[in-house]
Motif scaffolding. Sequence first.
Motif, PDB file in Angstrom:
ATOM      1  N   THR A  42      32.715  50.225  44.906  1.00  0.00           N
ATOM      2  CA  THR A  42      33.842  49.716  44.117  1.00  0.00           C
ATOM      3  C   THR A  42      33.672  48.240  43.806  1.00  0.00           C
ATOM      4  O   THR A  42      33.891  47.792  42.670  1.00  0.00           O
ATOM      5  N   THR A  46      33.084  46.597  40.070  1.00  0.00           N
ATOM      6  CA  THR A  46      34.025  45.584  39.593  1.00  0.00           C
ATOM      7  C   THR A  46      33.293  44.322  39.162  1.00  0.00           C
ATOM      8  O   THR A  46      33.648  43.696  38.151  1.00  0.00           O
ATOM      9  N   PHE A 144      42.419  44.409  39.775  1.00  0.00           N
ATOM     10  CA  PHE A 144      42.962  45.380  40.729  1.00  0.00           C
ATOM     11  C   PHE A 144      43.091  46.769  40.103  1.00  0.00           C
ATOM     12  O   PHE A 144      42.936  47.781  40.789  1.00  0.00           O
ATOM     13  N   MET A 145      43.364  46.826  38.806  1.00  0.00           N
ATOM     14  CA  MET A 145      43.411  48.128  38.157  1.00  0.00           C
ATOM     15  C   MET A 145      42.013  48.742  38.084  1.00  0.00           C
ATOM     16  O   MET A 145      41.850  49.964  38.221  1.00  0.00           O
ATOM     17  N   ALA A 148      41.323  50.245  41.349  1.00  0.00           N
ATOM     18  CA  ALA A 148      42.025  51.526  41.454  1.00  0.00           C
ATOM     19  C   ALA A 148      41.271  52.642  40.734  1.00  0.00           C
ATOM     20  O   ALA A 148      41.346  53.808  41.133  1.00  0.00           O
ATOM     21  N   GLU A 149      40.549  52.312  39.681  1.00  0.00           N
ATOM     22  CA  GLU A 149      39.781  53.319  38.959  1.00  0.00           C
ATOM     23  C   GLU A 149      38.472  53.652  39.666  1.00  0.00           C
ATOM     24  O   GLU A 149      38.066  54.821  39.724  1.00  0.00           O
ATOM     25  N   ALA A 194      42.946  53.096  46.393  1.00  0.00           N
ATOM     26  CA  ALA A 194      43.491  53.056  45.038  1.00  0.00           C
ATOM     27  C   ALA A 194      45.010  53.108  45.039  1.00  0.00           C
ATOM     28  O   ALA A 194      45.680  52.302  44.373  1.00  0.00           O
ATOM     29  N   ASN A 195      45.581  54.056  45.780  1.00  0.00           N
ATOM     30  CA  ASN A 195      47.015  54.321  45.671  1.00  0.00           C
ATOM     31  C   ASN A 195      47.886  53.509  46.621  1.00  0.00           C
ATOM     32  O   ASN A 195      49.093  53.349  46.364  1.00  0.00           O
ATOM     33  N   ALA A 198      45.430  49.021  45.566  1.00  0.00           N
ATOM     34  CA  ALA A 198      45.050  48.496  44.251  1.00  0.00           C
ATOM     35  C   ALA A 198      46.115  48.719  43.179  1.00  0.00           C
ATOM     36  O   ALA A 198      46.518  47.776  42.485  1.00  0.00           O
ATOM     37  N   ILE A 199      46.571  49.953  43.016  1.00  0.00           N
ATOM     38  CA  ILE A 199      47.542  50.245  41.952  1.00  0.00           C
ATOM     39  C   ILE A 199      48.867  49.520  42.182  1.00  0.00           C
ATOM     40  O   ILE A 199      49.403  48.905  41.237  1.00  0.00           O
ATOM     41  N   ASP A 203      50.282  46.701  39.520  1.00  0.00           N
ATOM     42  CA  ASP A 203      51.586  46.837  38.863  1.00  0.00           C
ATOM     43  C   ASP A 203      52.501  45.658  39.182  1.00  0.00           C
ATOM     44  O   ASP A 203      53.250  45.178  38.312  1.00  0.00           O
TER      45      ASP A 203
END
Length: 283
Positions: A42, A46, A144-145, A148-149, A194-195, A198-199, A203
């Motif tokens: 990851t 990035t 950060f998005m 998350a991906e 991710a959940n 990061a997400i 947000d």
Amino acid sequence: MDYATLAGLVIGILVVTLAIATGSELSIFLDLPSFLIVVGGTFAATMVKFPLSGVFVAMPVGFKAAFRNEKEQPRDFIRKAIAISKLVRKSGHIAAENVKVRNQFFRKGLQLVADGRDLDYIRKVLTQDMALSIQRDEIGAKVFMAIAEFAPAFGMFGTLVGLVQMLSHMNDPTTIGRGMAVALLTTLYGVLIANLIAIPIADKLEDKRQREVALRSLIIECVFQIQQQQNPTAMMEILEAYLPEKQRQLGAKDSYTGSGGSGGGGKPSGNGKGAHAAGSHET
């Protein structure tokens, strides 16, 4: 300190840990190679997507912004701006230089007013400053998005690697179960990163970016009104548009009656003494 972010992370980690510990041993969910595949992959992806400087700047800024709770309220800036406007109308633009404010962006605008800059110059400087600041916040949210991906994708990649390794040792059936468990751990790590991290942070950064845009737009308008030496009544009519509907009447009442709140507006009076006193407080 934004305690909601901290509490959310702590509760999330605690719930996941307790759910695992009540059903089995926690140690079987710890696998260093799986963790390295997810985190390392990851981070590498990035870095490929963003400039190196952007990644190393955006991540600390993102975590700092996510855990920092802004206490500045638009109504406080309106009270302060009206008090400063009264002072400037009485003593001239140079009086804005002696007003103490905590907000660096507002302080920069007041310095431009004190220097005698015209509206076009002030608009150019403050708008450019706001655009660059917002751009940095946008990069943080995008980083950060991207995490998350990429995290779930590399979790799946690690699972595929584990399955290949498991299938290559089919001659020993006793290793199949453990091999499958280890292979699935990478997906677990990717989903959690991710959940849970990061997400939500991406947000929250986007939400704070939008609020920062609104606040800085208000500050720019406050500086314009101070530079024009606008009278308090007209100033309130212009600036209250930046307040939520429920706060507008309250803000107007505070300004007209002189009931200063936490914004340090003091008690404005017709002779400007209250506004002069307000200049010694901080916003």
